[in-house]
Design a protein around this motif. Structure first.
Motif, PDB file in Angstrom:
ATOM      1  N   ALA A 139       0.832  -1.202   0.000  1.00 28.04           N
ATOM      2  CA  ALA A 139       0.000   0.000   0.000  1.00 28.04           C
ATOM      3  C   ALA A 139       0.869   1.255   0.000  1.00 28.04           C
ATOM      4  CB  ALA A 139      -0.920   0.011   1.205  1.00 28.04           C
ATOM      5  N   LYS A 140       1.964   1.222   0.786  1.00 26.04           N
ATOM      6  CA  LYS A 140       2.927   2.325   0.824  1.00 26.04           C
ATOM      7  C   LYS A 140       4.317   1.717   0.700  1.00 26.04           C
ATOM      8  CE  LYS A 140       1.967   5.152   4.288  1.00 26.04           C
ATOM      9  NZ  LYS A 140       1.422   5.748   5.501  1.00 26.04           N
ATOM     10  N   ALA A 141       5.332   2.322   1.306  1.00 25.69           N
ATOM     11  CA  ALA A 141       6.678   1.770   1.192  1.00 25.69           C
ATOM     12  C   ALA A 141       6.782   0.411   1.875  1.00 25.69           C
ATOM     13  CB  ALA A 141       7.689   2.738   1.790  1.00 25.69           C
ATOM     14  N   ARG A 142       6.172   0.276   3.059  1.00 24.51           N
ATOM     15  CA  ARG A 142       6.236  -0.990   3.799  1.00 24.51           C
ATOM     16  C   ARG A 142       4.866  -1.510   4.207  1.00 24.51           C
ATOM     17  NH1 ARG A 142      11.687  -0.987   7.421  1.00 24.51           N
ATOM     18  NH2 ARG A 142      13.029  -0.057   5.853  1.00 24.51           N
ATOM     19  N   ARG A 143       3.868  -0.673   4.259  1.00 20.94           N
ATOM     20  CA  ARG A 143       2.529  -1.045   4.713  1.00 20.94           C
ATOM     21  C   ARG A 143       1.894  -2.005   3.726  1.00 20.94           C
ATOM     22  NH1 ARG A 143      -2.039  -1.871   6.433  1.00 20.94           N
ATOM     23  NH2 ARG A 143      -3.783  -0.487   6.874  1.00 20.94           N
ATOM     24  N   SER A 144       1.382  -3.132   4.251  1.00 19.59           N
ATOM     25  CA  SER A 144       0.691  -4.108   3.407  1.00 19.59           C
ATOM     26  C   SER A 144      -0.787  -3.758   3.320  1.00 19.59           C
ATOM     27  CB  SER A 144       0.834  -5.511   3.989  1.00 19.59           C
ATOM     28  OG  SER A 144       2.190  -5.900   4.006  1.00 19.59           O
ATOM     29  N   PHE A 145      -1.444  -4.323   2.314  1.00 22.24           N
ATOM     30  CA  PHE A 145      -2.891  -4.159   2.224  1.00 22.24           C
ATOM     31  C   PHE A 145      -3.544  -4.936   3.363  1.00 22.24           C
ATOM     32  CE2 PHE A 145      -1.454  -3.621  -2.230  1.00 22.24           C
ATOM     33  CZ  PHE A 145      -1.930  -2.329  -2.427  1.00 22.24           C
ATOM     34  N   GLN A 146      -4.747  -4.541   3.740  1.00 23.60           N
ATOM     35  CA  GLN A 146      -5.432  -5.201   4.847  1.00 23.60           C
ATOM     36  C   GLN A 146      -5.706  -6.662   4.495  1.00 23.60           C
ATOM     37  OE1 GLN A 146      -8.785  -3.057   6.312  1.00 23.60           O
ATOM     38  NE2 GLN A 146      -9.463  -4.703   7.666  1.00 23.60           N
ATOM     39  N   PHE A 147      -5.388  -7.530   5.456  1.00 21.72           N
ATOM     40  CA  PHE A 147      -5.575  -8.963   5.243  1.00 21.72           C
ATOM     41  C   PHE A 147      -7.052  -9.324   5.435  1.00 21.72           C
ATOM     42  CE2 PHE A 147      -5.816 -13.260   7.107  1.00 21.72           C
ATOM     43  CZ  PHE A 147      -5.336 -13.987   6.021  1.00 21.72           C
ATOM     44  N   SER A 148      -7.558 -10.144   4.531  1.00 21.70           N
ATOM     45  CA  SER A 148      -8.943 -10.620   4.629  1.00 21.70           C
ATOM     46  C   SER A 148      -8.914 -12.145   4.667  1.00 21.70           C
ATOM     47  CB  SER A 148      -9.748 -10.133   3.434  1.00 21.70           C
ATOM     48  OG  SER A 148     -11.023 -10.723   3.435  1.00 21.70           O
ATOM     49  N   LYS A 149      -9.448 -12.705   5.747  1.00 18.12           N
ATOM     50  CA  LYS A 149      -9.444 -14.158   5.867  1.00 18.12           C
ATOM     51  C   LYS A 149     -10.462 -14.767   4.884  1.00 18.12           C
ATOM     52  CE  LYS A 149      -9.160 -17.605   9.489  1.00 18.12           C
ATOM     53  NZ  LYS A 149      -9.225 -17.808  10.946  1.00 18.12           N
ATOM     54  N   ARG A 150     -11.581 -14.066   4.640  1.00 21.29           N
ATOM     55  CA  ARG A 150     -12.608 -14.592   3.723  1.00 21.29           C
ATOM     56  C   ARG A 150     -12.931 -13.577   2.659  1.00 21.29           C
ATOM     57  NH1 ARG A 150     -13.810 -15.896   8.641  1.00 21.29           N
ATOM     58  NH2 ARG A 150     -13.805 -18.100   9.175  1.00 21.29           N
TER      59      ARG A 150
END
Length: 156
Positions: A145-156
């Motif tokens: 999403a940014k330099a290190r930030r990941s996209f929000q994890f979705s289990k389903r």
């Protein structure tokens, strides 16, 4: 070679004459020029003897840098060198935000002071004004999403 000869040779190497004192670097108008950098900001700084007026991009420093903290940052090299009110400073600065620009102006002003009066280097160096701050914004990576930030994890 005996131990004493080696010691004498070592002493002779360390007792070489000191480097010649630096000469002031000034143009035909009596000004010194230096470039200061911080983040993505680049400041071109000219100093000459005067009444202490600081002009940034054609505007007075109070107008360009409205926050007192930024004006204080710019004046630090002059205060430490005890040259407040003795030099007129003309600055052209581009890039980054106001904080980065103020840091670039401070770096350039400190360098210009050392070019104008080389003996001030010993005063400004311990305060870190002559060192370019290497911290810059990290680039964005693909898949993030940014330099290190990941996209929000979705289990389903």
């Amino acid at each position: 070679m005996s131990e004493t000869q080696g010691f004498e040779a070592l002493q002779s190497l360390s007792s070489q004459p000191e480097a010649a004192p630096r000469e002031p670097v000034r143009d035909q108008f009596g000004r010194s020029y230096a470039t200061g950098k911080r983040k993505n900001a680049i400041a071109r700084v000219w100093i000459k003897p005067g009444k202490g007026q600081i002009t940034i991009n054609g505007r007075d420093q109070e107008i360009y840098f409205a926050r007192p903290v930024l004006r204080m940052m710019i004046a630090q090299p002059l205060q430490v060198a005890d040259r407040l009110g003795q030099f007129d400073v003309e600055v052209t600065v581009t890039g980054s935000g106001l904080s980065g620009q103020a840091g670039a102006v401070r770096h350039g002003l400190a360098k210009a002071l050392t070019y104008y009066e080389p003996e001030l280097r010993a005063v400004l160096k311990p305060h870190g004004f002559l060192t370019r701050d290497p911290r810059v914004v990290e680039r964005k990576k693909y898949g993030k999403a940014k330099a290190r930030r990941s996209f929000q994890f979705s289990k389903r």
